[in-house]
Design an enzyme around this catalytic site. Structure first.
Site, PDB file in Angstrom:
ATOM      1  N   GLY A 290       0.828  -1.216   0.000  1.00 17.79           N
ATOM      2  CA  GLY A 290       0.000   0.000   0.000  1.00 17.79           C
ATOM      3  C   GLY A 290       0.853   1.253   0.000  1.00 17.79           C
TER       4      GLY A 290
ATOM      5  N   TYR B  54     -15.508  -3.585   8.988  1.00 20.39           N
ATOM      6  CA  TYR B  54     -14.163  -2.986   9.017  1.00 20.39           C
ATOM      7  C   TYR B  54     -13.533  -3.231  10.391  1.00 20.39           C
ATOM      8  CZ  TYR B  54     -10.254   0.245   8.944  1.00 20.39           C
ATOM      9  OH  TYR B  54      -8.983   0.776   9.019  1.00 20.39           O
TER      10      TYR B  54
ATOM     11  N   VAL C 281      -6.542   9.476  10.568  1.00 16.97           N
ATOM     12  CA  VAL C 281      -5.403   9.954   9.779  1.00 16.97           C
ATOM     13  C   VAL C 281      -5.952  10.458   8.445  1.00 16.97           C
ATOM     14  CG1 VAL C 281      -3.118   9.394   8.872  1.00 16.97           C
ATOM     15  CG2 VAL C 281      -4.099   7.981  10.711  1.00 16.97           C
TER      16      VAL C 281
HETATM   17  P1  NDP Z   1      -5.064   5.055   1.633  1.00 16.47           P
HETATM   18  O1  NDP Z   1      -6.368   4.789   0.973  1.00 16.47           O
HETATM   19  O2  NDP Z   1      -4.432   6.370   1.444  1.00 16.47           O
HETATM   20  O3  NDP Z   1      -4.008   3.914   1.236  1.00 16.47           O
HETATM   21  C1  NDP Z   1      -4.386   2.574   1.117  1.00 16.47           C
HETATM   22  C2  NDP Z   1      -3.276   1.813   0.428  1.00 16.47           C
HETATM   23  O4  NDP Z   1      -3.647   0.421   0.380  1.00 16.47           O
HETATM   24  C3  NDP Z   1      -3.048   2.281  -0.997  1.00 16.47           C
HETATM   25  O5  NDP Z   1      -1.668   2.359  -1.248  1.00 16.47           O
HETATM   26  C4  NDP Z   1      -3.666   1.172  -1.831  1.00 16.47           C
HETATM   27  O6  NDP Z   1      -2.936   1.001  -3.036  1.00 16.47           O
HETATM   28  C5  NDP Z   1      -3.461  -0.052  -0.941  1.00 16.47           C
HETATM   29  N1  NDP Z   1      -4.441  -1.077  -1.272  1.00 16.47           N
HETATM   30  C6  NDP Z   1      -5.788  -1.015  -1.084  1.00 16.47           C
HETATM   31  N2  NDP Z   1      -6.365  -2.110  -1.600  1.00 16.47           N
HETATM   32  C7  NDP Z   1      -5.368  -2.867  -2.125  1.00 16.47           C
HETATM   33  C8  NDP Z   1      -5.334  -4.111  -2.813  1.00 16.47           C
HETATM   34  N3  NDP Z   1      -6.458  -4.813  -3.063  1.00 16.47           N
HETATM   35  N4  NDP Z   1      -4.139  -4.599  -3.217  1.00 16.47           N
HETATM   36  C9  NDP Z   1      -3.007  -3.909  -2.979  1.00 16.47           C
HETATM   37  N5  NDP Z   1      -2.960  -2.743  -2.327  1.00 16.47           N
HETATM   38  C10 NDP Z   1      -4.137  -2.221  -1.917  1.00 16.47           C
HETATM   39  O7  NDP Z   1      -5.320   4.784   3.201  1.00 16.47           O
HETATM   40  P2  NDP Z   1      -4.351   4.832   4.480  1.00 16.47           P
HETATM   41  O8  NDP Z   1      -2.979   5.172   4.104  1.00 16.47           O
HETATM   42  O9  NDP Z   1      -5.035   5.625   5.495  1.00 16.47           O
HETATM   43  O10 NDP Z   1      -4.450   3.310   4.930  1.00 16.47           O
HETATM   44  C11 NDP Z   1      -3.321   2.483   5.145  1.00 16.47           C
HETATM   45  C12 NDP Z   1      -3.629   1.510   6.269  1.00 16.47           C
HETATM   46  O11 NDP Z   1      -3.862   2.250   7.463  1.00 16.47           O
HETATM   47  C13 NDP Z   1      -4.867   0.650   6.052  1.00 16.47           C
HETATM   48  O12 NDP Z   1      -4.588  -0.664   6.508  1.00 16.47           O
HETATM   49  C14 NDP Z   1      -5.918   1.303   6.940  1.00 16.47           C
HETATM   50  O13 NDP Z   1      -6.896   0.404   7.361  1.00 16.47           O
HETATM   51  C15 NDP Z   1      -5.036   1.764   8.088  1.00 16.47           C
HETATM   52  N6  NDP Z   1      -5.597   2.816   8.921  1.00 16.47           N
HETATM   53  C16 NDP Z   1      -5.947   4.033   8.405  1.00 16.47           C
HETATM   54  C17 NDP Z   1      -6.457   5.017   9.219  1.00 16.47           C
HETATM   55  C18 NDP Z   1      -6.929   6.339   8.707  1.00 16.47           C
HETATM   56  O14 NDP Z   1      -7.661   7.043   9.435  1.00 16.47           O
HETATM   57  N7  NDP Z   1      -6.551   6.754   7.516  1.00 16.47           N
HETATM   58  C19 NDP Z   1      -6.582   4.806  10.659  1.00 16.47           C
HETATM   59  C20 NDP Z   1      -6.209   3.489  11.098  1.00 16.47           C
HETATM   60  C21 NDP Z   1      -5.694   2.557  10.262  1.00 16.47           C
HETATM   61  P3  NDP Z   1      -3.597   0.796  -4.486  1.00 16.47           P
HETATM   62  O15 NDP Z   1      -4.966   1.418  -4.461  1.00 16.47           O
HETATM   63  O16 NDP Z   1      -2.642   1.460  -5.431  1.00 16.47           O
HETATM   64  O17 NDP Z   1      -3.624  -0.680  -4.662  1.00 16.47           O
HETATM   65  C1  8X3 Z   2      -9.362   3.922  10.463  1.00 14.79           C
HETATM   66  C2  8X3 Z   2      -9.836   4.731  11.616  1.00 14.79           C
HETATM   67  O1  8X3 Z   2     -11.927   5.339  12.940  1.00 14.79           O
HETATM   68  O2  8X3 Z   2     -12.050   5.485  10.532  1.00 14.79           O
HETATM   69  O3  8X3 Z   2      -9.026   2.627  10.817  1.00 14.79           O
HETATM   70  O4  8X3 Z   2     -12.006   3.354  11.622  1.00 14.79           O
HETATM   71  S1  8X3 Z   2     -11.540   4.710  11.669  1.00 14.79           S
END
Ligand code: NDP
Ligand code: 8X3
Length: 249
Positions: free
Chosen positions: A9, A149, A182
């Site tokens: 990701g 989720y 985030v």
């Molecule tokens: P983004 O949507 O900005 O990034 C998500 C990343 O995951 C992208 O690089 C995307 O790449 C990749 N991804 C999604 N689906 C696939 C797939 N099927 N195959 C390969 N890669 C995939 O979100 P975040 O950076 O916020 O999220 C990153 C992690 O952090 C996640 O696990 C999320 O659950 C977790 N998280 C996020 C929070 C938030 O508030 N933002 C809080 C807590 C946890 P591409 O689309 O190019 O494949």
């Molecule tokens: C992402 C944070 O609160 O949107 O994991 O589920 S929340």
């Protein structure tokens, strides 16, 4: 000595920022995602050696074929950041979409397992390595409409703890980073491209940035060999629980 990190990701948000932060610490980077142009853009920005790998973590054969095709001089992976993941939808269970449920379970849980299974045996053989799993506050508590989720992130929490136990004595560390809100593309994906709805999630308070999470990951993987930060919950100051955010507007 060359140090190698693999970040899933890496095309946006936390994964992108983590690649940048680890490059600053001298790691060469295997950067993964589905969006080729984003990986090329990141590769051009990083001042270390990079190996972009394009695959969908839901597709077990694609994961195996991409990770088995890693050239010999890239195979000694020191750090695996299991970051790829997203929420899809936010609704009561009875109104939820089965496609959304499949996506979250397949990506956040099964995808993490497929990548781990491909990389961790090499770490065990080398007697060292570090897996950083990106969980969530949603893996520590459940919030209304978050059902599947939250379940997927509770699964990450369980897998993280189980993995750390199973790897005891192998020299491989396992850590989890659990962020609160985030500001990334996360909500844009959750709300299927609805920019206005995504923006409102982060309005009225200072959300965490992807760089805040990357800082923490950088800190975790640069501790001395005898120190493992097993688990962390990182929140914006204005957030104390999933549904308790001090919004000023
Ligand atoms: P983004 O949507 O900005 O990034 C998500 C990343 O995951 C992208 O690089 C995307 O790449 C990749 N991804 C999604 N689906 C696939 C797939 N099927 N195959 C390969 N890669 C995939 O979100 P975040 O950076 O916020 O999220 C990153 C992690 O952090 C996640 O696990 C999320 O659950 C977790 N998280 C996020 C929070 C938030 O508030 N933002 C809080 C807590 C946890 P591409 O689309 O190019 O494949
Ligand atoms: C992402 C944070 O609160 O949107 O994991 O589920 S929340």
């Amino acid at each position: 000595m060359q140090k190698i990190a693999l970040v899933t990701g890496a095309t946006s948000g936390i994964g992108w920022a983590t690649a940048v932060a680890l490059a600053e610490k001298g790691y060469d980077l295997i950067i993964c995602g589905r969006r080729k142009e984003r990986l090329e853009e990141l590769s051009a920005k990083l001042k270390v050696k990079t190996l972009p790998l394009i695959f969908d973590v839901r597709d077990r054969e694609a994961v195996d074929s991409a990770l088995q095709s890693i050239p010999a001089d890239w195979q000694s992976i020191d750090v695996l950041v299991n970051n790829a993941g997203n929420a899809h939808g936010l609704s009561k269970l009875q109104d939820g979409s089965i496609e959304d449920w499949d996506a979250m379970i397949d990506i956040n849980v099964k995808g993490l397992l497929y990548v781990t299974k491909a990389i961790v045996p090499g770490m065990i053989d080398r007697g060292s390595g570090h897996v950083v799993n990106i969980g969530s506050i949603a893996g520590k508590e459940v919030y209304p409409n978050g059902n599947v989720y939250c379940a997927s992130k509770h699964a990450v929490d369980a897998i993280n703890n189980g993995m750390r136990m199973d790897l005891l004595g192998t020299g491989v560390k396992v850590s989890q980073v659990c962020p609160g809100l985030v500001e990334t593309e996360f909500s844009l994906v959750r709300f299927k491209g609805d920019n206005n709805r995504a923006d409102t999630v982060y309005q009225g308070f200072d959300a965490l940035t992807a760089e805040d999470i990357a800082d923490l990951i950088q800190f975790i993987v640069t501790r001395p060999a005898h120190v493992n930060i097993a688990d962390t919950l990182i929140l914006p100051t204005a957030q104390v629980a999933s549904t308790m955010v001090d919004k000023k507007s």
